[in-house]
Design a protein around this motif. Structure first.
Motif, PDB file in Angstrom:
ATOM      1  N   ALA A 189       0.834  -1.206   0.000  1.00 46.14           N
ATOM      2  CA  ALA A 189       0.000   0.000   0.000  1.00 46.14           C
ATOM      3  C   ALA A 189       0.867   1.254   0.000  1.00 46.14           C
ATOM      4  O   ALA A 189       0.551   2.244  -0.674  1.00 46.14           O
ATOM      5  CB  ALA A 189      -0.927  -0.011   1.210  1.00 46.14           C
ATOM      6  N   TRP A 190       1.975   1.221   0.742  1.00 47.21           N
ATOM      7  CA  TRP A 190       2.912   2.351   0.709  1.00 47.21           C
ATOM      8  C   TRP A 190       3.518   2.511  -0.683  1.00 47.21           C
ATOM      9  O   TRP A 190       3.685   3.632  -1.175  1.00 47.21           O
ATOM     10  CB  TRP A 190       4.017   2.158   1.747  1.00 47.21           C
ATOM     11  CG  TRP A 190       3.647   2.659   3.096  1.00 47.21           C
ATOM     12  CD1 TRP A 190       3.089   1.945   4.102  1.00 47.21           C
ATOM     13  CD2 TRP A 190       3.794   4.000   3.579  1.00 47.21           C
ATOM     14  NE1 TRP A 190       2.888   2.757   5.180  1.00 47.21           N
ATOM     15  CE2 TRP A 190       3.318   4.015   4.895  1.00 47.21           C
ATOM     16  CE3 TRP A 190       4.281   5.175   3.025  1.00 47.21           C
ATOM     17  CZ2 TRP A 190       3.310   5.172   5.668  1.00 47.21           C
ATOM     18  CZ3 TRP A 190       4.280   6.319   3.790  1.00 47.21           C
ATOM     19  CH2 TRP A 190       3.797   6.315   5.093  1.00 47.21           C
ATOM     20  N   ALA A 191       3.845   1.397  -1.340  1.00 47.41           N
ATOM     21  CA  ALA A 191       4.401   1.450  -2.694  1.00 47.41           C
ATOM     22  C   ALA A 191       3.381   2.016  -3.677  1.00 47.41           C
ATOM     23  O   ALA A 191       3.741   2.788  -4.576  1.00 47.41           O
ATOM     24  CB  ALA A 191       4.857   0.068  -3.128  1.00 47.41           C
TER      25      ALA A 191
ATOM     26  N   LEU B  85       1.398   6.526  -6.942  1.00 44.97           N
ATOM     27  CA  LEU B  85       0.392   7.559  -7.202  1.00 44.97           C
ATOM     28  C   LEU B  85       1.029   8.930  -7.241  1.00 44.97           C
ATOM     29  O   LEU B  85       0.690   9.758  -8.100  1.00 44.97           O
ATOM     30  CB  LEU B  85      -0.700   7.513  -6.131  1.00 44.97           C
ATOM     31  CG  LEU B  85      -1.797   6.502  -6.337  1.00 44.97           C
ATOM     32  CD1 LEU B  85      -2.706   6.451  -5.117  1.00 44.97           C
ATOM     33  CD2 LEU B  85      -2.604   6.817  -7.571  1.00 44.97           C
ATOM     34  N   VAL B  86       1.950   9.200  -6.334  1.00 49.58           N
ATOM     35  CA  VAL B  86       2.640  10.493  -6.333  1.00 49.58           C
ATOM     36  C   VAL B  86       3.445  10.657  -7.615  1.00 49.58           C
ATOM     37  O   VAL B  86       3.415  11.725  -8.244  1.00 49.58           O
ATOM     38  CB  VAL B  86       3.536  10.620  -5.080  1.00 49.58           C
ATOM     39  CG1 VAL B  86       4.461  11.822  -5.183  1.00 49.58           C
ATOM     40  CG2 VAL B  86       2.681  10.715  -3.836  1.00 49.58           C
TER      41      VAL B  86
ATOM     42  N   ALA C 260      -4.599   8.887 -16.702  1.00 49.08           N
ATOM     43  CA  ALA C 260      -5.765   8.593 -15.856  1.00 49.08           C
ATOM     44  C   ALA C 260      -6.008   7.095 -15.645  1.00 49.08           C
ATOM     45  O   ALA C 260      -6.266   6.685 -14.513  1.00 49.08           O
ATOM     46  CB  ALA C 260      -7.015   9.265 -16.420  1.00 49.08           C
ATOM     47  N   PRO C 261      -5.922   6.239 -16.665  1.00 51.23           N
ATOM     48  CA  PRO C 261      -6.138   4.802 -16.393  1.00 51.23           C
ATOM     49  C   PRO C 261      -5.122   4.225 -15.411  1.00 51.23           C
ATOM     50  O   PRO C 261      -5.466   3.409 -14.561  1.00 51.23           O
ATOM     51  CB  PRO C 261      -6.000   4.141 -17.762  1.00 51.23           C
ATOM     52  CG  PRO C 261      -6.216   5.220 -18.748  1.00 51.23           C
ATOM     53  CD  PRO C 261      -5.779   6.481 -18.107  1.00 51.23           C
ATOM     54  N   TYR C 262      -3.876   4.658 -15.528  1.00 51.43           N
ATOM     55  CA  TYR C 262      -2.848   4.188 -14.599  1.00 51.43           C
ATOM     56  C   TYR C 262      -3.117   4.691 -13.182  1.00 51.43           C
ATOM     57  O   TYR C 262      -2.895   3.969 -12.214  1.00 51.43           O
ATOM     58  CB  TYR C 262      -1.464   4.632 -15.063  1.00 51.43           C
ATOM     59  CG  TYR C 262      -1.134   4.175 -16.457  1.00 51.43           C
ATOM     60  CD1 TYR C 262      -0.962   2.828 -16.740  1.00 51.43           C
ATOM     61  CD2 TYR C 262      -1.012   5.082 -17.497  1.00 51.43           C
ATOM     62  CE1 TYR C 262      -0.668   2.399 -18.022  1.00 51.43           C
ATOM     63  CE2 TYR C 262      -0.720   4.670 -18.778  1.00 51.43           C
ATOM     64  CZ  TYR C 262      -0.553   3.326 -19.032  1.00 51.43           C
ATOM     65  OH  TYR C 262      -0.268   2.913 -20.298  1.00 51.43           O
ATOM     66  N   LEU C 263      -3.587   5.928 -13.084  1.00 52.44           N
ATOM     67  CA  LEU C 263      -3.933   6.476 -11.776  1.00 52.44           C
ATOM     68  C   LEU C 263      -5.077   5.693 -11.141  1.00 52.44           C
ATOM     69  O   LEU C 263      -5.014   5.346  -9.955  1.00 52.44           O
ATOM     70  CB  LEU C 263      -4.328   7.953 -11.900  1.00 52.44           C
ATOM     71  CG  LEU C 263      -3.195   8.953 -12.073  1.00 52.44           C
ATOM     72  CD1 LEU C 263      -3.756  10.303 -12.494  1.00 52.44           C
ATOM     73  CD2 LEU C 263      -2.418   9.090 -10.796  1.00 52.44           C
ATOM     74  N   TYR C 264      -6.113   5.413 -11.905  1.00 54.41           N
ATOM     75  CA  TYR C 264      -7.261   4.678 -11.368  1.00 54.41           C
ATOM     76  C   TYR C 264      -6.872   3.248 -10.971  1.00 54.41           C
ATOM     77  O   TYR C 264      -7.299   2.753  -9.931  1.00 54.41           O
ATOM     78  CB  TYR C 264      -8.400   4.634 -12.375  1.00 54.41           C
ATOM     79  CG  TYR C 264      -9.035   5.976 -12.628  1.00 54.41           C
ATOM     80  CD1 TYR C 264      -9.203   6.905 -11.609  1.00 54.41           C
ATOM     81  CD2 TYR C 264      -9.467   6.328 -13.893  1.00 54.41           C
ATOM     82  CE1 TYR C 264      -9.777   8.129 -11.839  1.00 54.41           C
ATOM     83  CE2 TYR C 264     -10.040   7.560 -14.137  1.00 54.41           C
ATOM     84  CZ  TYR C 264     -10.199   8.463 -13.109  1.00 54.41           C
ATOM     85  OH  TYR C 264     -10.760   9.672 -13.333  1.00 54.41           O
TER      86      TYR C 264
ATOM     87  N   ALA D  42      -0.826  10.250   7.138  1.00 55.61           N
ATOM     88  CA  ALA D  42      -0.023  11.041   6.201  1.00 55.61           C
ATOM     89  C   ALA D  42      -0.847  11.518   5.015  1.00 55.61           C
ATOM     90  O   ALA D  42      -0.588  12.594   4.453  1.00 55.61           O
ATOM     91  CB  ALA D  42       1.170  10.215   5.715  1.00 55.61           C
ATOM     92  N   LEU D  43      -1.851  10.749   4.625  1.00 56.50           N
ATOM     93  CA  LEU D  43      -2.682  11.150   3.489  1.00 56.50           C
ATOM     94  C   LEU D  43      -3.822  12.079   3.889  1.00 56.50           C
ATOM     95  O   LEU D  43      -4.232  12.934   3.091  1.00 56.50           O
ATOM     96  CB  LEU D  43      -3.244   9.910   2.787  1.00 56.50           C
ATOM     97  CG  LEU D  43      -2.238   9.035   2.067  1.00 56.50           C
ATOM     98  CD1 LEU D  43      -2.929   7.813   1.504  1.00 56.50           C
ATOM     99  CD2 LEU D  43      -1.537   9.804   0.976  1.00 56.50           C
TER     100      LEU D  43
END
Length: 114
Positions: free
Chosen positions: A31-33, A38-39, A60-64, A107-108
């Motif tokens: 999840a951290w990775a 995402l960043v 956008a597809p990679y982000l989703y 952190a988020l």
């Protein structure tokens, strides 16, 4: 299905012997990775001024996908952590995973409050 009821019961109980603490720890690190990715994806989707939203639409597809994978890893990590503590299968790993996931959520979410 085997005619032996004892064999069927052993198959059902086999998941209890899994190393749930290690699984929870690996899922929380995943999840951290995903958060790191995402960043990176958000930073790469920033285009030049006047470019419009073409760079964001391209990524956008990679982000989703990365967001969905991160949420799935977080949920799986919570479930594995609870199983690690309740079944006494590496409970220290389960607690460490819960701490890592709580730190990730803090952190988020804290920057979103300000």
């Amino acid at each position: 299905m085997s005619p032996d009821p004892q064999a069927a019961q052993n198959v059902r109980r086999r998941w209890r012997a899994w190393p749930w603490g290690w699984a929870a720890l690996l899922l929380s690190i995943g999840a951290w990775a995903c958060t790191f990715m995402l960043v990176v994806l958000v930073m790469t989707s920033m285009g030049m001024p006047g470019d419009g939203s073409h760079a964001l639409q391209r990524s956008a597809p990679y982000l989703y996908f990365t967001l969905a994978l991160g949420v799935g890893l977080l949920l799986g990590g919570v479930v594995a952590s609870i199983l690690a503590v309740r079944l006494r299968r590496q409970p220290a790993g389960g607690v460490c995973a819960l701490v890592l996931m709580a730190l990730l959520l803090v952190a988020l979410l804290v920057p979103a409050l300000f």
